[in-house]
Design a protein around this motif. Structure first.
Motif, PDB file in Angstrom:
ATOM      1  N   ILE A   7     -20.317  -6.025  10.773  1.00  0.00           N
ATOM      2  CA  ILE A   7     -19.285  -5.008  10.246  1.00  0.00           C
ATOM      3  C   ILE A   7     -18.120  -5.308  10.590  1.00  0.00           C
ATOM      4  O   ILE A   7     -17.783  -5.621  11.886  1.00  0.00           O
ATOM      5  N   TYR A   8     -17.258  -5.461   9.603  1.00  0.00           N
ATOM      6  CA  TYR A   8     -15.746  -5.686   9.651  1.00  0.00           C
ATOM      7  C   TYR A   8     -14.815  -4.484   9.351  1.00  0.00           C
ATOM      8  O   TYR A   8     -15.139  -3.741   8.565  1.00  0.00           O
ATOM      9  N   ASP A   9     -14.022  -4.390  10.403  1.00  0.00           N
ATOM     10  CA  ASP A   9     -12.905  -3.096   9.985  1.00  0.00           C
ATOM     11  C   ASP A   9     -11.638  -4.016   9.559  1.00  0.00           C
ATOM     12  O   ASP A   9     -11.265  -4.986  10.273  1.00  0.00           O
ATOM     13  N   LEU A  10     -10.970  -3.259   8.483  1.00  0.00           N
ATOM     14  CA  LEU A  10      -9.949  -3.767   7.699  1.00  0.00           C
ATOM     15  C   LEU A  10      -8.800  -2.513   8.086  1.00  0.00           C
ATOM     16  O   LEU A  10      -9.017  -1.387   7.371  1.00  0.00           O
ATOM     17  N   ILE A  11      -7.803  -2.742   8.818  1.00  0.00           N
ATOM     18  CA  ILE A  11      -6.976  -1.730   8.903  1.00  0.00           C
ATOM     19  C   ILE A  11      -5.736  -1.943   8.277  1.00  0.00           C
ATOM     20  O   ILE A  11      -5.272  -2.990   8.259  1.00  0.00           O
ATOM     21  N   LEU A  12      -5.238  -1.202   7.333  1.00  0.00           N
ATOM     22  CA  LEU A  12      -4.045  -1.412   6.325  1.00  0.00           C
ATOM     23  C   LEU A  12      -2.913  -0.474   6.750  1.00  0.00           C
ATOM     24  O   LEU A  12      -3.327   0.603   6.962  1.00  0.00           O
ATOM     25  N   LEU A  13      -1.740  -1.088   7.047  1.00  0.00           N
ATOM     26  CA  LEU A  13      -0.506  -0.048   7.249  1.00  0.00           C
ATOM     27  C   LEU A  13       0.262  -0.365   6.260  1.00  0.00           C
ATOM     28  O   LEU A  13       0.736  -1.380   5.922  1.00  0.00           O
ATOM     29  N   LEU A  14       0.459   0.630   5.153  1.00  0.00           N
ATOM     30  CA  LEU A  14       1.096   0.328   4.199  1.00  0.00           C
ATOM     31  C   LEU A  14       2.726   1.093   4.022  1.00  0.00           C
ATOM     32  O   LEU A  14       2.678   2.220   4.928  1.00  0.00           O
ATOM     33  N   ASP A  15       3.644   0.454   3.597  1.00  0.00           N
ATOM     34  CA  ASP A  15       5.155   0.924   3.599  1.00  0.00           C
ATOM     35  C   ASP A  15       5.252   2.057   2.944  1.00  0.00           C
ATOM     36  O   ASP A  15       4.817   2.293   1.588  1.00  0.00           O
ATOM     37  N   LEU A  16       5.707   3.063   3.547  1.00  0.00           N
ATOM     38  CA  LEU A  16       6.046   4.484   2.786  1.00  0.00           C
ATOM     39  C   LEU A  16       7.160   4.356   1.859  1.00  0.00           C
ATOM     40  O   LEU A  16       7.299   5.133   0.818  1.00  0.00           O
ATOM     41  N   GLY A  17       8.045   3.090   1.899  1.00  0.00           N
ATOM     42  CA  GLY A  17       9.164   3.039   0.785  1.00  0.00           C
ATOM     43  C   GLY A  17       8.441   2.649  -0.323  1.00  0.00           C
ATOM     44  O   GLY A  17       9.116   2.684  -1.512  1.00  0.00           O
ATOM     45  N   ALA A  18       7.331   2.033  -0.440  1.00  0.00           N
ATOM     46  CA  ALA A  18       6.662   1.697  -1.727  1.00  0.00           C
ATOM     47  C   ALA A  18       6.449   2.995  -2.691  1.00  0.00           C
ATOM     48  O   ALA A  18       5.910   3.702  -1.875  1.00  0.00           O
ATOM     49  N   GLU A  19       6.226   2.556  -3.791  1.00  0.00           N
ATOM     50  CA  GLU A  19       5.710   3.762  -4.542  1.00  0.00           C
ATOM     51  C   GLU A  19       4.393   4.125  -4.303  1.00  0.00           C
ATOM     52  O   GLU A  19       3.494   3.102  -3.904  1.00  0.00           O
ATOM     53  N   ASP A  20       3.929   5.357  -4.647  1.00  0.00           N
ATOM     54  CA  ASP A  20       2.519   5.753  -4.380  1.00  0.00           C
ATOM     55  C   ASP A  20       1.694   5.058  -5.237  1.00  0.00           C
ATOM     56  O   ASP A  20       0.620   4.424  -4.511  1.00  0.00           O
ATOM     57  N   SER A  21       2.049   4.452  -6.372  1.00  0.00           N
ATOM     58  CA  SER A  21       1.047   3.734  -7.253  1.00  0.00           C
ATOM     59  C   SER A  21       0.914   2.426  -6.835  1.00  0.00           C
ATOM     60  O   SER A  21      -0.317   1.738  -6.861  1.00  0.00           O
ATOM     61  N   VAL A  22       1.863   1.954  -5.981  1.00  0.00           N
ATOM     62  CA  VAL A  22       1.871   0.311  -5.450  1.00  0.00           C
ATOM     63  C   VAL A  22       0.879   0.533  -4.238  1.00  0.00           C
ATOM     64  O   VAL A  22      -0.036  -0.414  -4.114  1.00  0.00           O
ATOM     65  N   ARG A  23       1.026   1.564  -3.378  1.00  0.00           N
ATOM     66  CA  ARG A  23       0.214   1.680  -2.269  1.00  0.00           C
ATOM     67  C   ARG A  23      -1.533   1.825  -2.743  1.00  0.00           C
ATOM     68  O   ARG A  23      -2.442   1.280  -2.122  1.00  0.00           O
ATOM     69  N   ALA A  24      -1.745   2.709  -3.700  1.00  0.00           N
ATOM     70  CA  ALA A  24      -3.076   3.015  -4.417  1.00  0.00           C
ATOM     71  C   ALA A  24      -3.610   1.741  -4.809  1.00  0.00           C
ATOM     72  O   ALA A  24      -4.598   1.398  -4.624  1.00  0.00           O
TER      73      ALA A  24
END
Length: 140
Positions: A7-24
């Motif tokens: 099992i692998y864990d992928l942790i993503l930290l996304l920029d809050l400055g990016a639009e919600d649609s981009v992060r989604a």
């Protein structure tokens, strides 16, 4: 007996400055890539959290945990794609130790039910007994 798939864990930290649609879209693309070559076994949205230290002048990020089974080619593809994707502050793929289990998707926490407060104690505790003197020291 066949060995269990790692099992692998992928942790993503996304920029809050990016639009919600981009992060989604970043999260959806990662899920799609995992489903194409492997198997998604756990998915959690941890929400916005404060970073332990600033990264490129950012103090907070949106966290996601994706757990999956898959071949090395999947991991290489995810690493390459996430490294060049705008909106990803950090990412990390970690192989869990053998015997680890995946976490299920966590539902949003339910509001806490009101609880009656415990009454404050009215009686005072009796004073503690003084320690008895050591008889060997009494004659000194």
């Amino acid at each position: 007996m066949a060995a269990d798939k790692p099992i692998y864990d992928l942790i993503l930290l996304l920029d809050l400055g990016a639009e919600d649609s981009v992060r989604a879209k970043i999260v959806a693309d990662a899920r799609t890539a995992i489903a194409a070559e492997g198997e998604l076994v756990g998915d959690q949205d941890w929400g916005t959290r404060t970073l332990a230290y600033e990264i490129d002048h950012r103090e907070q990020a949106e966290y996601h945990l994706l757990q999956f089974h898959g071949p090395a080619s999947l991991i290489d593809g995810l690493e390459h794609t996430l490294r060049i994707t705008d909106g990803v502050v950090r990412h990390r793929v970690i192989k869990l130790p053998p015997g680890s289990t995946a976490v299920a998707a966590t539902p949003a926490p339910a509001p806490a039910a009101p609880t009656a407060e415990a009454p404050a104690p009215t009686a005072e505790a009796p004073p503690s007994e003084p320690a008895e003197a050591d008889p060997a020291l009494a004659g000194a």
